[in-house]
Design a protein around this motif. Sequence first.
Motif, PDB file in Angstrom:
ATOM      1  N   MET A   1       8.258  11.803   3.464  1.00  0.00           N
ATOM      2  CA  MET A   1       7.996  10.649   4.268  1.00  0.00           C
ATOM      3  C   MET A   1       6.603  11.309   5.368  1.00  0.00           C
ATOM      4  O   MET A   1       5.532  10.318   5.323  1.00  0.00           O
ATOM      5  CB  MET A   1       8.334   9.492   4.028  1.00  0.00           C
ATOM      6  CG  MET A   1       9.295   8.798   2.586  1.00  0.00           C
ATOM      7  SD  MET A   1      10.091   7.721   3.144  1.00  0.00           S
ATOM      8  CE  MET A   1       9.072   6.691   3.360  1.00  0.00           C
ATOM      9  N   THR A   2       7.563  12.255   5.852  1.00  0.00           N
ATOM     10  CA  THR A   2       7.544  11.810   7.586  1.00  0.00           C
ATOM     11  C   THR A   2       5.735  12.965   7.720  1.00  0.00           C
ATOM     12  O   THR A   2       4.859  12.689   8.144  1.00  0.00           O
ATOM     13  CB  THR A   2       8.268  13.051   8.231  1.00  0.00           C
ATOM     14  OG1 THR A   2       8.290  14.401   7.356  1.00  0.00           O
ATOM     15  CG2 THR A   2       9.193  12.635   8.563  1.00  0.00           C
ATOM     16  N   VAL A   3       5.481  14.229   6.248  1.00  0.00           N
ATOM     17  CA  VAL A   3       4.242  13.880   5.954  1.00  0.00           C
ATOM     18  C   VAL A   3       3.619  13.027   5.875  1.00  0.00           C
ATOM     19  O   VAL A   3       1.795  13.217   6.546  1.00  0.00           O
ATOM     20  CB  VAL A   3       4.859  15.164   4.888  1.00  0.00           C
ATOM     21  CG1 VAL A   3       2.379  16.182   4.770  1.00  0.00           C
ATOM     22  CG2 VAL A   3       5.169  16.615   5.454  1.00  0.00           C
ATOM     23  N   ASP A   4       3.571  12.650   5.335  1.00  0.00           N
ATOM     24  CA  ASP A   4       2.509  11.016   4.757  1.00  0.00           C
ATOM     25  C   ASP A   4       2.460   9.982   5.968  1.00  0.00           C
ATOM     26  O   ASP A   4       1.340   9.848   5.644  1.00  0.00           O
ATOM     27  CB  ASP A   4       3.331  10.670   3.576  1.00  0.00           C
ATOM     28  CG  ASP A   4       3.308  11.198   2.499  1.00  0.00           C
ATOM     29  OD1 ASP A   4       2.860  12.084   2.411  1.00  0.00           O
ATOM     30  OD2 ASP A   4       4.538  10.477   1.582  1.00  0.00           O
TER      31      ASP A   4
ATOM     32  N   LYS B   1       0.897  -1.556   0.177  1.00  0.00           N
ATOM     33  CA  LYS B   1      -0.032  -0.060  -0.190  1.00  0.00           C
ATOM     34  C   LYS B   1       0.644   1.502   0.555  1.00  0.00           C
ATOM     35  O   LYS B   1       0.201   2.392  -0.805  1.00  0.00           O
ATOM     36  CB  LYS B   1      -0.824  -0.211   1.319  1.00  0.00           C
ATOM     37  CG  LYS B   1      -1.940   0.843   1.669  1.00  0.00           C
ATOM     38  CD  LYS B   1      -3.123   1.167   2.407  1.00  0.00           C
ATOM     39  CE  LYS B   1      -3.972   1.715   2.011  1.00  0.00           C
ATOM     40  NZ  LYS B   1      -5.069   1.394   3.226  1.00  0.00           N
ATOM     41  N   VAL B   2       1.767   1.279   0.909  1.00  0.00           N
ATOM     42  CA  VAL B   2       3.152   2.437   0.948  1.00  0.00           C
ATOM     43  C   VAL B   2       3.419   2.748  -0.538  1.00  0.00           C
ATOM     44  O   VAL B   2       2.953   3.861  -1.031  1.00  0.00           O
ATOM     45  CB  VAL B   2       3.719   2.035   1.997  1.00  0.00           C
ATOM     46  CG1 VAL B   2       5.289   3.202   1.785  1.00  0.00           C
ATOM     47  CG2 VAL B   2       3.257   1.490   2.840  1.00  0.00           C
ATOM     48  N   PHE B   3       3.724   1.776  -1.294  1.00  0.00           N
ATOM     49  CA  PHE B   3       4.460   1.561  -2.776  1.00  0.00           C
ATOM     50  C   PHE B   3       3.339   2.393  -3.974  1.00  0.00           C
ATOM     51  O   PHE B   3       3.389   2.650  -4.225  1.00  0.00           O
ATOM     52  CB  PHE B   3       5.020   0.795  -3.205  1.00  0.00           C
ATOM     53  CG  PHE B   3       6.550   0.426  -2.884  1.00  0.00           C
ATOM     54  CD1 PHE B   3       7.837   1.172  -2.722  1.00  0.00           C
ATOM     55  CD2 PHE B   3       6.941  -0.745  -1.764  1.00  0.00           C
ATOM     56  CE1 PHE B   3       8.928   1.263  -1.642  1.00  0.00           C
ATOM     57  CE2 PHE B   3       7.958  -0.650  -0.827  1.00  0.00           C
ATOM     58  CZ  PHE B   3       9.593   0.045  -0.687  1.00  0.00           C
TER      59      PHE B   3
ATOM     60  N   ALA C   1       5.124   1.203   8.478  1.00  0.00           N
ATOM     61  CA  ALA C   1       5.616   0.750   6.889  1.00  0.00           C
ATOM     62  C   ALA C   1       6.737   1.981   6.186  1.00  0.00           C
ATOM     63  O   ALA C   1       7.626   1.395   6.717  1.00  0.00           O
ATOM     64  CB  ALA C   1       4.363  -0.471   6.825  1.00  0.00           C
ATOM     65  N   MET C   2       5.965   2.483   6.507  1.00  0.00           N
ATOM     66  CA  MET C   2       6.946   4.116   5.765  1.00  0.00           C
ATOM     67  C   MET C   2       7.466   4.043   6.904  1.00  0.00           C
ATOM     68  O   MET C   2       8.949   4.537   6.517  1.00  0.00           O
ATOM     69  CB  MET C   2       5.596   5.256   5.300  1.00  0.00           C
ATOM     70  CG  MET C   2       5.028   5.308   4.627  1.00  0.00           C
ATOM     71  SD  MET C   2       4.453   6.783   4.424  1.00  0.00           S
ATOM     72  CE  MET C   2       3.094   6.909   5.040  1.00  0.00           C
ATOM     73  N   GLY C   3       7.138   4.254   8.544  1.00  0.00           N
ATOM     74  CA  GLY C   3       8.772   4.149   9.369  1.00  0.00           C
ATOM     75  C   GLY C   3      10.153   3.152   8.674  1.00  0.00           C
ATOM     76  O   GLY C   3      11.141   3.474   9.387  1.00  0.00           O
TER      77      GLY C   3
END
Length: 276
Positions: free
Chosen positions: A230-233, A48-50, A249-251
């Motif tokens: 990415m931090t905003v996302d 989902k992240v990608f 997952a983004m982390g």
Amino acid sequence: MRHAFKYCLLVGPATLLIAIFFLWPLGFSLISAFTSDTQPFTLAHFAKVFALYSNDILFTVLIVLVSLVILALLSITISAMIVLSPFRRIVKALAFLYRLPLFIPFIVTAQMMRTFLAKNGLMNNVLVASGLLTPMDTTSLLGWSGIIITFVWKQMAFSTLLICGAMSAVDPSHMLAAKNLGASRLRILFDIILPQVLPTIGVAMVLSMVTMMSVLSVPLMIGTGTPTMMTVDMAFRVNSYGDYPVANAMGVISWLICAALSWFYLRHSLHAKGAQ
């Protein structure tokens, strides 16, 4: 036995604090990123992240890499001027000025740069008042360029402090010998000083990279839409959807990016030490 008990009393509180405030949140985030309510192991959160944020991941990497290149060039230049310049008054003024961003929080830095780089900000107002630009010619530097400028300005004090300290610790006899043989200051910098301070430069860049990857206020306040960092996302997934698994997952992806760049530095550092 008594010494072991005293040792446990000394390190126990610190170990407990690390376990509670670092290891437990880290473990929870990792488990949440790789599990779901129905599956004990899944990569659906990463898929989902990608699918949603692949452009933002690439944007984040590019912003950080460009910022690191500019930061390294400016920090090395300022450090070299402080260490090698014969004009001590200029050196003292420069040493004072470059330290100022060190004591300013990122959120304050972001607000300062937002009012400075905007289309009607301080920079453009000064240029218009001086007659160099007209109000119609002014442009906003908010966005990717503003994020890079803010990162470089904020981290320059930290990296310059490390690099300048390393340059000052170089044995003066090496520089004096090169100077007696007719070497210019530029030659002394590239042939004598930089080879000896490369490990410190690498440490400064790695630490700055980790800081840039973790800052939320700068891309949130200076960024203009998409793509964003990415931090905003991550903040958006948590605040808007309560979607902690995707945010975690983004982390993990952010950590892997930092780990990859850190591994690249450590690999070359160990290779250089082995070659000596």
